[in-house]
Design a protein around this motif. Structure first.
Motif, PDB file in Angstrom:
ATOM      1  N   GLU A 324     -31.217  -5.009  -6.759  1.00 59.35           N
ATOM      2  CA  GLU A 324     -30.023  -4.400  -7.348  1.00 59.35           C
ATOM      3  C   GLU A 324     -30.052  -4.495  -8.869  1.00 59.35           C
ATOM      4  O   GLU A 324     -29.692  -3.547  -9.575  1.00 59.35           O
ATOM      5  CB  GLU A 324     -28.792  -5.118  -6.781  1.00 59.35           C
ATOM      6  N   ILE A 325     -30.523  -5.647  -9.376  1.00 64.49           N
ATOM      7  CA  ILE A 325     -30.613  -5.817 -10.838  1.00 64.49           C
ATOM      8  C   ILE A 325     -31.423  -4.670 -11.427  1.00 64.49           C
ATOM      9  O   ILE A 325     -31.040  -4.036 -12.402  1.00 64.49           O
ATOM     10  CB  ILE A 325     -31.318  -7.158 -11.212  1.00 64.49           C
ATOM     11  N   THR A 349     -26.119   1.257  -4.417  1.00 66.02           N
ATOM     12  CA  THR A 349     -26.732  -0.002  -3.958  1.00 66.02           C
ATOM     13  C   THR A 349     -25.854  -0.546  -2.845  1.00 66.02           C
ATOM     14  O   THR A 349     -24.861   0.077  -2.464  1.00 66.02           O
ATOM     15  CB  THR A 349     -26.785  -1.056  -5.095  1.00 66.02           C
ATOM     16  N   GLY A 350     -26.176  -1.728  -2.334  1.00 58.77           N
ATOM     17  CA  GLY A 350     -25.375  -2.334  -1.273  1.00 58.77           C
ATOM     18  C   GLY A 350     -23.974  -2.659  -1.748  1.00 58.77           C
ATOM     19  O   GLY A 350     -23.063  -2.891  -0.955  1.00 58.77           O
ATOM     20  N   THR A 375     -31.187   1.092  -4.398  1.00 59.80           N
ATOM     21  CA  THR A 375     -32.069   0.102  -3.759  1.00 59.80           C
ATOM     22  C   THR A 375     -32.440   0.667  -2.386  1.00 59.80           C
ATOM     23  O   THR A 375     -32.229   1.843  -2.139  1.00 59.80           O
ATOM     24  CB  THR A 375     -31.308  -1.222  -3.546  1.00 59.80           C
ATOM     25  N   HIS A 376     -32.918  -0.182  -1.471  1.00 60.41           N
ATOM     26  CA  HIS A 376     -33.254   0.356  -0.149  1.00 60.41           C
ATOM     27  C   HIS A 376     -32.016   0.837   0.599  1.00 60.41           C
ATOM     28  O   HIS A 376     -32.107   1.334   1.699  1.00 60.41           O
ATOM     29  CB  HIS A 376     -34.082  -0.626   0.687  1.00 60.41           C
ATOM     30  N   THR A 521     -26.757 -12.307  -4.594  1.00 60.60           N
ATOM     31  CA  THR A 521     -27.122 -11.217  -5.511  1.00 60.60           C
ATOM     32  C   THR A 521     -26.048 -10.995  -6.571  1.00 60.60           C
ATOM     33  O   THR A 521     -26.343 -10.855  -7.754  1.00 60.60           O
ATOM     34  CB  THR A 521     -27.351  -9.915  -4.714  1.00 60.60           C
ATOM     35  N   ALA A 522     -24.788 -10.986  -6.131  1.00 56.42           N
ATOM     36  CA  ALA A 522     -23.695 -10.708  -7.081  1.00 56.42           C
ATOM     37  C   ALA A 522     -23.638 -11.785  -8.164  1.00 56.42           C
ATOM     38  O   ALA A 522     -23.416 -11.483  -9.350  1.00 56.42           O
ATOM     39  CB  ALA A 522     -22.375 -10.632  -6.338  1.00 56.42           C
ATOM     40  N   ASP A 523     -23.866 -13.053  -7.782  1.00 53.99           N
ATOM     41  CA  ASP A 523     -23.836 -14.148  -8.765  1.00 53.99           C
ATOM     42  C   ASP A 523     -24.998 -14.016  -9.753  1.00 53.99           C
ATOM     43  O   ASP A 523     -24.845 -14.205 -10.955  1.00 53.99           O
ATOM     44  CB  ASP A 523     -23.915 -15.520  -8.060  1.00 53.99           C
TER      45      ASP A 523
END
Length: 694
Positions: A324-325, A349-350, A375-376, A521-523
């Motif tokens: 995601e980054i 993204t997710g 992303t995927h 991921t968010a952090d």
């Protein structure tokens, strides 16, 4: 469908004797879950028990097999001491030593007064020979069953060698006689055995020479594996080329707007690569091209210009990143350029959920979005394009061939695929990982990039390094501090990073941030965003920052325990700095004394920033298995072949596969049918699905 003759080889490994539920997990971690996985796990050494000295003639450190009379048992006085059994022959005495022994078991195995054959390593203790935990203890009537030559296998913690040997002894009789898939004259010229005989010989070495990569049995199996790999890639490539593509040729109006908005002119390498991509997109068949470029060589711009070619022709384009980054970063890089050209860009993204996600999907399906970055999440069922003409996949070595195909299915059969990688890959590996693709290279850096000053210091000067940080901060620098790879474990890596973070935070306070692989991921994204915004000045990280993070104001990279990283990884990490116009530096901290390979790596890092040269050196120093960093590499994981030692075999397999695909693309001939079995054997089933009749 896999041929029935192979079924026994694809049974679970737990079906073999000696592998219960506990060991099954360890066998899976070591080799894989199936019988065939264990059969591909070849010996790494040989124990020779043929030396039969008398006790008086036994040498310290040798493996010896001795016929003895069993004497007195001496149980230990305390738990910490070993249990000892005195044994003798006509020339002298020695002791058998057992730790944590069960006396009743030993009394049964070695009754006093009996004769036994013991085999194991002789060690001298206080001048007298002893054997600790003999490998084998048998009665004289069982001596024929004693293995005189025993293969030694690579193991994992908790998995006994005996269990692996026992399982493999049961697996070898399951090997079927398969029709020969090798070219007869080539087989004969190399003096190689048939497949079944080769696998048996590889597991039953008679001397150290039988374990070398060039031993006939091993070379044969390695060639089989390389041929399966090259043939599978050749068939995928053939199918891609056969599928009708769209002929796409834009009029250049959007491209010109973007080129005018760029702060610099395209490099020669960018212009050349773009011309190759344009020719592919214009051709009536599908494009499948790899764009290789070092860190900062301008791949993203080339990809955007390729996507605009499709948009100018009335189609859509997609760009997929592994994290995601990275997806957000690509989106941020492309946004101003797309605005300048009036191109509609979106991100998926997710994290996009609910109404915003529905709006994106609806616009995508009606053609309201020209370029979608994501992303995927782009693979998901509900994502539908109006007319996708080109898919750009970033950091390919995180995606397999399988995912490449899934993304292209979104655009129907004609979607062009451009894959980008920032990991320069030597030619041998390009063949094994990307044999299904054409390759373009970006081998020039954009103008205005400053070289990175690379230095190396021993770790015992760490305090000086920390003491020097305030000077860098005063200049306005931002700093990456990369913590060492501890082992193949995010948990331990994260602990090391947390420890360093606490120490630096105690000195520098709130300007120190932390990011590692075990964070949500968010952090992670939140910390990276604060670093990019300049709120965090020192970012302590594990290798999660290795790929693609772009913070031009970061100019200092400190890598702790640099000797634990591979060259490609060090090069990727260094590429995080030197992205702006300020002078940047990279400091490699190493533990003394340095091993030969680590010393060579650090020397190359100081000598050059040329990623292609670094990749060739890395292959030479490390071999292919590890080349693209640790686990992520999507490179085919060869079980038998050693790419570096068997380059010639790879080149031969490449040519052989090409010839087969040219002459017998459906594998219908006698040899072709046997080659299908080979593809199933090495689980290249995907390639077989591409055959009309397969």
């Amino acid at each position: 469908m896999r041929p029935e003759i192979l079924y026994p080889l694809f049974a679970p490994a737990r079906s073999l004797p000696g592998i219960g539920p506990r060991l099954e997990k360890l066998v899976e971690r070591l080799a894989g879950p199936k019988v065939i996985d264990l059969l591909w796990h070849l010996p790494s050494g040989l124990i020779d028990r043929r030396s039969r000295p008398k006790i008086a003639g036994a040498k310290d450190g040798e493996i010896a097999t001795i016929e003895v009379s069993v004497g007195l048992h001496v149980p230990p006085r305390t738990k910490r001491l070993p249990y000892r059994v005195h044994v003798s022959d006509e020339t002298g005495e020695m002791q058998l030593v057992f730790f944590n022994a069960r006396p009743d078991y030993l009394a049964k195995l070695l009754p006093e007064g009996s004769r036994r054959i013991v085999s194991g390593r002789i060690e001298f203790y206080q001048g007298a020979p002893q054997m600790t935990h003999p490998d084998h203890i048998v009665g004289l009537d069982e001596s024929a069953a004693l293995p005189l030559l025993e293969p030694v296998y690579p193991l994992t913690a908790g998995l006994p060698l005996k269990s692996v040997q026992k399982a493999l002894q049961a697996a070898l009789p399951l090997l079927p006689d398969l029709p020969e898939w090798q070219n007869g004259p080539w087989l004969k010229a190399n003096g190689w055995p048939a497949w079944r005989a080769a696998l048996q010989a590889a597991h039953e070495p008679k001397s150290a020479a039988d374990i070398a990569p060039d031993a006939p049995a091993r070379a044969r199996l390695a060639y089989d594996e390389l041929l399966a790999n090259q043939l599978a890639l050749g068939l995928v490539r053939l199918r891609m080329k056969k599928l009708p593509g769209r002929s796409i040729a834009g009029d250049g109006r959007l491209r010109r707007k973007v080129e005018d908005a760029l702060p610099f002119a395209l490099t020669g390498a960018q212009a050349r690569s773009l011309a190759e991509i344009d020719a592919d997109m214009k051709a009536p068949h599908r494009m499948l091209r790899l764009l290789q470029g070092d860190v900062g060589s301008g791949k993203t711009v080339v990809a955007l210009l390729a996507m605009l070619n499709a948009v100018e022709s009335g189609f859509q384009a997609a760009m997929m990143a592994p994290t995601e980054i990275l997806a957000r970063q690509h989106h941020a890089t492309l946004q101003p350029l797309c605005e300048a050209a009036g191109v509609r860009l979106a991100l998926l993204t997710g994290r996009e959920k609910g109404k915003p996600r529905e709006e994106i999907l609806s616009a995508l399906e009606t053609g309201g979005i020209d370029i979608l970055v994501g992303t995927h999440a782009l693979f998901q069922e509900d994502v539908a394009f109006k007319s996708l003409a080109i898919a750009v996949v970033d950091e390919q070595h995180r995606f397999g061939v399988h995912q490449r195909l899934m993304l292209t299915s979104k655009g129907g059969p004609g979607t062009d695929v451009l894959v980008m990688t920032a990991t320069p890959i030597p030619r041998t590996l390009t063949l094994t990982a990307y044999g299904d693709m054409d390759v373009s290279k970006l081998d020039e850096k954009p103008p205005g990039r400053m070289p990175v000053d690379t230095r190396a210091l021993p770790l015992d000067r760490l305090d000086e390094v920390v003491a020097g940080l305030p000077r860098a901060l005063a200049r306005g620098a931002q700093i990456y501090w990369v913590c060492p790879l501890v082992e193949e474990s995010d948990l331990v890596d994260a602990a090391a990073a947390e420890e360093r973070f606490k120490q630096l935070q105690a000195t520098f306070g709130e300007i120190v941030g932390l990011v590692h692989g075990r964070m949500k991921t968010a952090d992670k994204d939140a910390v990276m965003a604060r670093f990019a915004a300049g709120e965090i000045k020192i970012l302590v990280a594990t290798t999660v920052i290795e790929v693609g993070v772009n913070v031009p104001s970061a100019t200092v990279m400190i890598i702790e325990h640099a000797e634990r990283f591979g060259l490609a990884q060090l090069h990727q990490l260094r590429g995080r700095v030197g992205r702006g116009t300020s002078k940047s530096s990279c400091l490699l901290l190493y533990q003394t004394p340095l091993g030969e390979t680590a010393e060579a790596r650090i020397k190359i890092m100081r000598e050059t920033e040329d990623g292609f040269r670094i990749a060739e050196e890395d292959l030479r120093l490390r071999g292919a298995g590890e080349l693209l960093g640790t686990r992520q590499s999507g490179l085919p994981n060869f079980r038998i072949a050693d790419i570096e030692a068997q380059k010639e075999l790879l080149a031969a397999a490449h040519d052989d596969a090409r010839m087969i695909v040219d002459r017998d693309p459906e594998l219908e001939s006698e040899r072709g049918k046997s080659l299908r079995t080979l593809l199933y054997l090495f689980e290249r089933d995907e390639a077989i699905r591409y055959l009309r009749s397969g």
